[in-house]
Design a protein around this motif. Structure first.
Motif, PDB file in Angstrom:
ATOM      1  N   MET A   1       0.747  -1.217   0.049  1.00  0.00           N
ATOM      2  CA  MET A   1      -0.189   0.150   0.001  1.00  0.00           C
ATOM      3  C   MET A   1       0.866   1.210  -0.164  1.00  0.00           C
ATOM      4  N   LYS A   2       0.366   2.324  -0.748  1.00  0.00           N
ATOM      5  CA  LYS A   2       1.179   3.328  -0.639  1.00  0.00           C
ATOM      6  C   LYS A   2       0.767   4.474   0.434  1.00  0.00           C
ATOM      7  N   PRO A   3       1.562   5.164   0.867  1.00  0.00           N
ATOM      8  CA  PRO A   3       1.283   6.301   1.899  1.00  0.00           C
ATOM      9  C   PRO A   3      -0.057   7.336   1.423  1.00  0.00           C
ATOM     10  N   ILE A   4      -0.684   7.550   2.321  1.00  0.00           N
ATOM     11  CA  ILE A   4      -1.774   8.159   1.990  1.00  0.00           C
ATOM     12  C   ILE A   4      -1.804   9.534   2.868  1.00  0.00           C
ATOM     13  N   TYR A   5      -1.570  10.795   2.423  1.00  0.00           N
ATOM     14  CA  TYR A   5      -1.141  11.932   3.283  1.00  0.00           C
ATOM     15  C   TYR A   5      -2.671  12.467   3.780  1.00  0.00           C
ATOM     16  N   SER A   6      -2.344  12.661   5.071  1.00  0.00           N
ATOM     17  CA  SER A   6      -3.563  13.491   5.618  1.00  0.00           C
ATOM     18  C   SER A   6      -3.799  15.079   5.118  1.00  0.00           C
ATOM     19  N   ALA A 159      -7.470   6.440  -7.748  1.00  0.00           N
ATOM     20  CA  ALA A 159      -6.469   5.747  -7.620  1.00  0.00           C
ATOM     21  C   ALA A 159      -7.222   4.518  -6.798  1.00  0.00           C
ATOM     22  N   ASP A 160      -6.366   3.510  -6.849  1.00  0.00           N
ATOM     23  CA  ASP A 160      -6.449   2.490  -5.433  1.00  0.00           C
ATOM     24  C   ASP A 160      -5.535   2.576  -4.608  1.00  0.00           C
ATOM     25  N   LYS A 161      -5.324   1.996  -3.326  1.00  0.00           N
ATOM     26  CA  LYS A 161      -4.645   1.955  -2.447  1.00  0.00           C
ATOM     27  C   LYS A 161      -3.097   1.462  -2.822  1.00  0.00           C
ATOM     28  N   PHE A 162      -3.142   0.892  -3.926  1.00  0.00           N
ATOM     29  CA  PHE A 162      -1.609   0.557  -4.329  1.00  0.00           C
ATOM     30  C   PHE A 162      -1.140   1.422  -4.891  1.00  0.00           C
ATOM     31  N   GLY A 163      -1.802   2.412  -5.422  1.00  0.00           N
ATOM     32  CA  GLY A 163      -1.209   3.600  -6.145  1.00  0.00           C
ATOM     33  C   GLY A 163      -1.406   3.561  -7.752  1.00  0.00           C
ATOM     34  N   ASN A 164      -2.258   2.626  -7.983  1.00  0.00           N
ATOM     35  CA  ASN A 164      -2.479   2.604  -9.515  1.00  0.00           C
ATOM     36  C   ASN A 164      -3.326   3.844  -9.777  1.00  0.00           C
ATOM     37  N   LEU A 165      -3.300   4.475 -11.022  1.00  0.00           N
ATOM     38  CA  LEU A 165      -3.863   5.544 -11.541  1.00  0.00           C
ATOM     39  C   LEU A 165      -4.967   5.872 -12.501  1.00  0.00           C
ATOM     40  N   ILE A 166      -6.028   6.431 -12.560  1.00  0.00           N
ATOM     41  CA  ILE A 166      -6.639   6.556 -13.963  1.00  0.00           C
ATOM     42  C   ILE A 166      -6.891   7.932 -14.046  1.00  0.00           C
ATOM     43  N   TYR A 167      -6.870   8.455 -15.036  1.00  0.00           N
ATOM     44  CA  TYR A 167      -7.042   9.863 -15.493  1.00  0.00           C
ATOM     45  C   TYR A 167      -8.444  10.151 -16.095  1.00  0.00           C
ATOM     46  N   ASN A 168      -8.896  11.402 -16.016  1.00  0.00           N
ATOM     47  CA  ASN A 168      -9.938  11.578 -16.628  1.00  0.00           C
ATOM     48  C   ASN A 168      -9.589  12.224 -17.927  1.00  0.00           C
ATOM     49  N   LYS A 169     -10.245  11.746 -19.136  1.00  0.00           N
ATOM     50  CA  LYS A 169     -10.050  12.301 -20.539  1.00  0.00           C
ATOM     51  C   LYS A 169      -8.805  13.152 -20.599  1.00  0.00           C
ATOM     52  N   THR A 170      -9.013  14.462 -21.164  1.00  0.00           N
ATOM     53  CA  THR A 170      -7.693  14.953 -21.588  1.00  0.00           C
ATOM     54  C   THR A 170      -6.926  15.320 -20.245  1.00  0.00           C
ATOM     55  N   ALA A 171      -7.444  15.367 -19.008  1.00  0.00           N
ATOM     56  CA  ALA A 171      -6.625  15.466 -17.907  1.00  0.00           C
ATOM     57  C   ALA A 171      -5.331  14.548 -17.736  1.00  0.00           C
ATOM     58  N   GLU A 191     -10.809  10.427  -5.972  1.00  0.00           N
ATOM     59  CA  GLU A 191     -11.363   9.445  -5.618  1.00  0.00           C
ATOM     60  C   GLU A 191     -10.368   8.147  -5.266  1.00  0.00           C
ATOM     61  N   LEU A 192     -10.418   7.679  -3.927  1.00  0.00           N
ATOM     62  CA  LEU A 192      -9.542   6.474  -3.741  1.00  0.00           C
ATOM     63  C   LEU A 192     -10.517   5.287  -3.283  1.00  0.00           C
ATOM     64  N   VAL A 193     -10.032   4.216  -4.030  1.00  0.00           N
ATOM     65  CA  VAL A 193     -10.655   2.901  -3.885  1.00  0.00           C
ATOM     66  C   VAL A 193      -9.854   1.859  -3.211  1.00  0.00           C
ATOM     67  N   ASP A 197     -10.239  -3.086  -6.984  1.00  0.00           N
ATOM     68  CA  ASP A 197     -11.488  -2.443  -7.372  1.00  0.00           C
ATOM     69  C   ASP A 197     -11.333  -1.926  -8.746  1.00  0.00           C
ATOM     70  N   LEU A 198     -10.126  -1.532  -9.043  1.00  0.00           N
ATOM     71  CA  LEU A 198      -9.863  -0.832 -10.607  1.00  0.00           C
ATOM     72  C   LEU A 198      -9.631  -2.080 -11.557  1.00  0.00           C
ATOM     73  N   ASP A 199     -10.358  -1.946 -12.768  1.00  0.00           N
ATOM     74  CA  ASP A 199      -9.998  -2.937 -13.777  1.00  0.00           C
ATOM     75  C   ASP A 199      -8.617  -2.650 -14.409  1.00  0.00           C
ATOM     76  N   PRO A 200      -7.840  -3.812 -14.375  1.00  0.00           N
ATOM     77  CA  PRO A 200      -6.455  -3.435 -14.744  1.00  0.00           C
ATOM     78  C   PRO A 200      -6.281  -3.049 -16.122  1.00  0.00           C
ATOM     79  N   ASN A 201      -7.436  -3.379 -17.033  1.00  0.00           N
ATOM     80  CA  ASN A 201      -7.286  -2.725 -18.351  1.00  0.00           C
ATOM     81  C   ASN A 201      -7.624  -1.096 -18.365  1.00  0.00           C
ATOM     82  N   THR A 202      -7.950  -0.688 -17.420  1.00  0.00           N
ATOM     83  CA  THR A 202      -8.297   0.677 -17.412  1.00  0.00           C
ATOM     84  C   THR A 202      -7.132   1.497 -16.791  1.00  0.00           C
TER      85      THR A 202
END
Length: 230
Positions: A1-6, A159-171, A191-193, A197-202
């Motif tokens: 799990m990655k550090p989640i800052y407060s 992001a999930d708690k492992f640190g995998n990321l998904i961006y929104n469109k042109t962002a 959003e943190l899941v 919970d994230l589809d690896p393909n996305t």
């Protein structure tokens, strides 16, 4: 799990005077708003910033400019910021302008472990001054070196708690490549899941590139509002 800052202040706590930062975004789209605000409050100075542009006068990286916290910026476009223009003309900041495609490839190469590459962009202009020129198949190319940073500050939608990321469109813009090119990458996410919970393909950025997460809402300001009468 990655550090989640407060807090954003905790997330940027290790960023020091004189650090080199990559900051994601294109205009005001996909910028790590809260991390930038925390840097302003922290008061770190003499920063070298690598970013497509420098925000606007009252938002994004423009806030760091206003407080004279940036020593040098490596960018491809700086036209929306009047304070930046003033500092450049007054000789108060160092600027390295780079063709946008070249900037993107310099960052991507840095993350991929490629030290340099040849490109035709900039040949015959001031961009190529002092750089090696070679001819391939009858065409001249200039040698450009890869870019790296002490820290990469990026923005993702999820992001999930492992640190995998998904961006929104042109962002997505510069964010995925900067995530790979920073020695320490801090991702500001909406959003943190849970892990799995994230589809690896996305997934756009694998967790191996991310060292910490901050969950924060964005104002998502509009850089230039255009309206028309009905």
């Amino acid at each position: 799990m990655k550090p989640i800052y407060s807090s954003a202040a905790e997330a940027v706590g290790n960023i020091h005077d004189g650090a080199t930062l990559m900051v994601g975004g294109f205009g005001l789209v996909g910028i790590p708003e809260q991390l930038i605000l925390a840097l302003v409050e922290k008061g770190v100075k003499d920063l070298t910033v690598i970013s497509n542009n420098c925000g606007v006068d009252e938002w994004g990286l423009g806030l760091l400019l206003k407080k004279r916290q940036i020593k040098k910026i490596i960018a491809s476009y700086v036209g929306e910021n009047k304070e930046f223009e003033r500092q450049v003309l007054a000789g108060e900041i160092e600027v390295e302008l780079t063709p946008q495609g070249t900037l993107a490839e310099k960052i991507r190469a840095g993350g991929a472990g490629i030290p340099a590459f040849y490109t035709p962009a900039g040949v015959g202009t001031s961009i190529a001054e002092g750089k090696e020129i070679r001819t391939f198949h009858g065409k001249e190319y200039v040698l450009e070196e890869a870019l790296h940073a002490d820290f990469a500050l990026i923005r993702a939608a999820k992001a999930d708690k492992f640190g995998n990321l998904i961006y929104n469109k042109t962002a997505q813009n510069f964010n995925p490549m900067m995530a790979a090119a920073g020695a320490v990458t801090i991702a500001e996410v909406e959003e943190l899941v849970e892990a799995g919970d994230l589809d690896p393909n996305t997934i756009h950025t694998p967790s191996i590139y991310v060292q910490g997460l901050l969950v924060a809402k964005q104002e998502k300001r509009i850089e230039r509002l255009t309206t028309r009468t009905s």
